[in-house]
Write a protein that holds these residues in place. Sequence first.
Motif, PDB file in Angstrom:
ATOM      1  N   LEU A 327      14.400  -3.478 -29.576  1.00  0.00           N
ATOM      2  CA  LEU A 327      12.957  -3.663 -29.401  1.00  0.00           C
ATOM      3  C   LEU A 327      12.648  -4.880 -28.532  1.00  0.00           C
ATOM      4  CD1 LEU A 327      11.713  -2.724 -33.004  1.00  0.00           C
ATOM      5  CD2 LEU A 327      11.678  -1.312 -30.926  1.00  0.00           C
ATOM      6  N   ASP A 328      13.484  -5.913 -28.623  1.00  0.00           N
ATOM      7  CA  ASP A 328      13.344  -7.093 -27.749  1.00  0.00           C
ATOM      8  C   ASP A 328      13.530  -6.687 -26.283  1.00  0.00           C
ATOM      9  OD1 ASP A 328      13.388  -9.909 -26.874  1.00  0.00           O
ATOM     10  OD2 ASP A 328      15.548  -9.626 -26.681  1.00  0.00           O
ATOM     11  N   ALA A 329      14.533  -5.845 -26.018  1.00  0.00           N
ATOM     12  CA  ALA A 329      14.786  -5.381 -24.653  1.00  0.00           C
ATOM     13  C   ALA A 329      13.618  -4.537 -24.138  1.00  0.00           C
ATOM     14  CB  ALA A 329      16.082  -4.571 -24.615  1.00  0.00           C
ATOM     15  N   ALA A 330      13.071  -3.668 -25.007  1.00  0.00           N
ATOM     16  CA  ALA A 330      11.939  -2.821 -24.609  1.00  0.00           C
ATOM     17  C   ALA A 330      10.722  -3.677 -24.276  1.00  0.00           C
ATOM     18  CB  ALA A 330      11.611  -1.837 -25.731  1.00  0.00           C
ATOM     19  N   ARG A 331      10.488  -4.727 -25.053  1.00  0.00           N
ATOM     20  CA  ARG A 331       9.350  -5.639 -24.786  1.00  0.00           C
ATOM     21  C   ARG A 331       9.511  -6.354 -23.441  1.00  0.00           C
ATOM     22  NH1 ARG A 331       5.230  -4.489 -27.840  1.00  0.00           N
ATOM     23  NH2 ARG A 331       5.585  -4.574 -30.070  1.00  0.00           N
ATOM     24  N   GLN A 332      10.756  -6.760 -23.141  1.00  0.00           N
ATOM     25  CA  GLN A 332      10.983  -7.453 -21.872  1.00  0.00           C
ATOM     26  C   GLN A 332      10.696  -6.535 -20.691  1.00  0.00           C
ATOM     27  OE1 GLN A 332      14.891  -9.191 -21.304  1.00  0.00           O
ATOM     28  NE2 GLN A 332      14.582  -9.454 -19.117  1.00  0.00           N
ATOM     29  N   GLN A 333      11.168  -5.289 -20.776  1.00  0.00           N
ATOM     30  CA  GLN A 333      11.009  -4.373 -19.650  1.00  0.00           C
ATOM     31  C   GLN A 333       9.590  -3.818 -19.542  1.00  0.00           C
ATOM     32  OE1 GLN A 333      13.843  -1.196 -19.559  1.00  0.00           O
ATOM     33  NE2 GLN A 333      13.341  -0.612 -17.470  1.00  0.00           N
ATOM     34  N   TYR A 334       8.944  -3.632 -20.703  1.00  0.00           N
ATOM     35  CA  TYR A 334       7.601  -3.030 -20.695  1.00  0.00           C
ATOM     36  C   TYR A 334       6.609  -3.900 -21.478  1.00  0.00           C
ATOM     37  CZ  TYR A 334      10.222   1.016 -19.055  1.00  0.00           C
ATOM     38  OH  TYR A 334      11.032   1.852 -18.333  1.00  0.00           O
ATOM     39  N   PRO A 335       6.322  -5.092 -20.961  1.00  0.00           N
ATOM     40  CA  PRO A 335       5.482  -6.036 -21.712  1.00  0.00           C
ATOM     41  C   PRO A 335       4.037  -5.570 -21.902  1.00  0.00           C
ATOM     42  CG  PRO A 335       5.866  -6.845 -19.476  1.00  0.00           C
ATOM     43  CD  PRO A 335       6.750  -5.651 -19.660  1.00  0.00           C
ATOM     44  N   ASP A 336       3.563  -4.651 -21.060  1.00  0.00           N
ATOM     45  CA  ASP A 336       2.158  -4.234 -21.125  1.00  0.00           C
ATOM     46  C   ASP A 336       1.953  -2.880 -21.804  1.00  0.00           C
ATOM     47  OD1 ASP A 336       1.533  -6.556 -19.685  1.00  0.00           O
ATOM     48  OD2 ASP A 336       1.957  -5.531 -17.786  1.00  0.00           O
ATOM     49  N   LYS A 337       3.029  -2.297 -22.327  1.00  0.00           N
ATOM     50  CA  LYS A 337       2.907  -0.987 -22.977  1.00  0.00           C
ATOM     51  C   LYS A 337       3.083  -1.104 -24.492  1.00  0.00           C
ATOM     52  CE  LYS A 337       4.726   1.723 -19.061  1.00  0.00           C
ATOM     53  NZ  LYS A 337       3.551   2.554 -18.739  1.00  0.00           N
ATOM     54  N   LYS A 338       2.510  -0.157 -25.210  1.00  0.00           N
ATOM     55  CA  LYS A 338       2.701  -0.089 -26.651  1.00  0.00           C
ATOM     56  C   LYS A 338       4.112   0.450 -26.928  1.00  0.00           C
ATOM     57  CE  LYS A 338      -0.933   1.021 -29.050  1.00  0.00           C
ATOM     58  NZ  LYS A 338      -2.025   1.812 -29.680  1.00  0.00           N
ATOM     59  N   ILE A 339       4.826  -0.165 -27.880  1.00  0.00           N
ATOM     60  CA  ILE A 339       6.189   0.249 -28.235  1.00  0.00           C
ATOM     61  C   ILE A 339       6.149   1.003 -29.565  1.00  0.00           C
ATOM     62  CG2 ILE A 339       8.558  -0.498 -28.663  1.00  0.00           C
ATOM     63  CD1 ILE A 339       7.635  -1.244 -25.849  1.00  0.00           C
ATOM     64  N   ILE A 340       6.524   2.277 -29.536  1.00  0.00           N
ATOM     65  CA  ILE A 340       6.555   3.104 -30.741  1.00  0.00           C
ATOM     66  C   ILE A 340       8.017   3.343 -31.122  1.00  0.00           C
ATOM     67  CG2 ILE A 340       5.942   5.344 -31.762  1.00  0.00           C
ATOM     68  CD1 ILE A 340       4.068   4.287 -28.729  1.00  0.00           C
ATOM     69  N   ALA A 341       8.384   3.011 -32.343  1.00  0.00           N
ATOM     70  CA  ALA A 341       9.761   3.201 -32.810  1.00  0.00           C
ATOM     71  C   ALA A 341       9.855   4.456 -33.666  1.00  0.00           C
ATOM     72  CB  ALA A 341      10.213   1.987 -33.618  1.00  0.00           C
TER      73      ALA A 341
END
Length: 443
Positions: A327-341
Amino acid sequence: MNMDTTYFFVGIKGTGMSALALILNDKGCKVAGSDIEKYTFTQRGLEQVGIEIFPFDEKNIHDKMTIVAGNAFGDDQEEIKKARELGLKVMRYPEVVEMLIEETTSIGVAGAHGKTSTSGLLAHVLSGVSPTSYLVGDGSGKGIPDARFFVFEADEYRRHFVAYHPDYTIMTNIDFDHPDYFTGIEDVCDAFETLAKQTKKGLFVWGEDKYLRKLKADVPVYYYGTEANDDVRAENIKRTTKGSTFDVYLHDEYLGNYEIPMFGKHNILNSLAVIAVSHMEKVDQEEIKKELLTFKGVKRRFTEKRVADMVIIDDYAHHPSEITATLDAARQQYPDKKIIAVFQPHTFSRTIALMDEFAKSLDLADKVYLTDIFSSIREHDGKVSAKDLGEKITKGGEVLALDNMSPLLDYHDDVVVFMGAGDIQKYEYAYEKLLSNLSLNNN
């Protein structure tokens, strides 16, 4: 290696087994194997090189075979039992790996998490500068005649890695996992210390891990990380949507500025381990920099695709520490998108033992969905359900059914991260199909 026998792999589709079969095939050995008939992502590579795969059956076993038994199978498995009746040589997976270790400068990668990503990166980098054989846990394996290096993944489960005596060992971390085998964190530490004491030239361990700091070894230990007391340090770290850059120091010696097209702090640490080992083996660091830039990742580790307006990420994460890193990696690559797990708990024993830690790591996403718990060969049921975990999650926790992935259709231009070590991909494919059909209908 014996060229007059056929190495028959019982459980050849397992990720480690398929990779090992590919290595022996590359070395000119005759190789075949057996497994379940259901298609798995590992069998493609076996088929491409002409390795035959049979359904499990004692009739597969005959004279002039050496059996390589997968770790998941006991002596009561029909083919292994037949082989013993015929007086054939039966070897376990770690014994065959140890044969390869003895032939080269060997580098084992151990750790509760990060083994496959680190060994995959190390294999890629060293292969670019010197003949390198490798055995990676995503099912990739390559055997090079007269290889200088052999990179392999060393699995702590049931202490399998105590069969190994590598030249170097990278240890990414120690964590309590596999509660169906290990009695507690002290038991895990004891296993890692055994491997440390069997390492011949040097250990490279993550310096911020309190358990790794306590390990005793008979060879030099180099700590890597981002703290002042680490031997190999990353400083001036810059993380962007393109990857990360950082300066590397060995004590007070500046080794250079490195760039990686990967995301998350864990990939900076993995790169540090690779840089440290290659430096000790006097590999040209300019070559290392060049190879780091071209790494495309390993299978089922942050593999991404776009379907309609969504980014879909597939990851093997099945422990709280791995979920946090993904999830840390996803936040770095897509800082402006909502992350759904979307998480599939893997085994009942692990879910019970780490329930609170799972909830805490999953809540790093913006919204969390679960699937039913995936049972393993070793345990088919337990006194816990995905709903129990869902009740501890504050960012959602709804349990999805395979035939109804429609709750995920509420998201647009966002990122869905599917995580798990079981069959989470069937949920992913069901969602992709739904998304594709909806997209076609709207056009």
